[in-house]
Design a protein around this motif. Structure first.
Motif: not given
Length: 82
Positions: A7-21
């Motif tokens: 899903p797309p991020l909002a304007k002032n939103e940033s990804t802090l952490y990405t993980a997988r199963s």
């Protein structure tokens, strides 16, 4: 790791952490395949059917493992299951 399925991020939103199963999702099909493979000399055709079921289950679990993603942003948690 951004692609069309996330899903797309909002304007002032940033990804802090990405993980997988976790890879343990593949443990059930692997154990079933091991049991089926070890029982081929004594059980014959039923053991082959058990191995085929284990392989099909393993393919489905692997597809879910590869296509799932969990992203933590500064305002929400995005979970993508495949």
């Amino acid at each position: 790791m951004t692609d069309k399925s996330t899903p797309p991020l909002a304007k002032n939103e940033s990804t802090l952490y990405t993980a997988r199963s976790h890879w343990v999702l593949l443990l059930g099909p692997a154990m079933l395949l091991l049991i089926g493979g070890l029982s081929i000399p004594t059980k014959g055709l039923s053991a082959f059917v058990l191995c085929a079921i284990a392989i099909a289950w393993g393919v489905l679990c692997y597809r879910g493992y590869v296509n799932s993603q969990i992203r933590l942003t500064d305002s929400r948690v995005l979970v993508t299951r495949g």
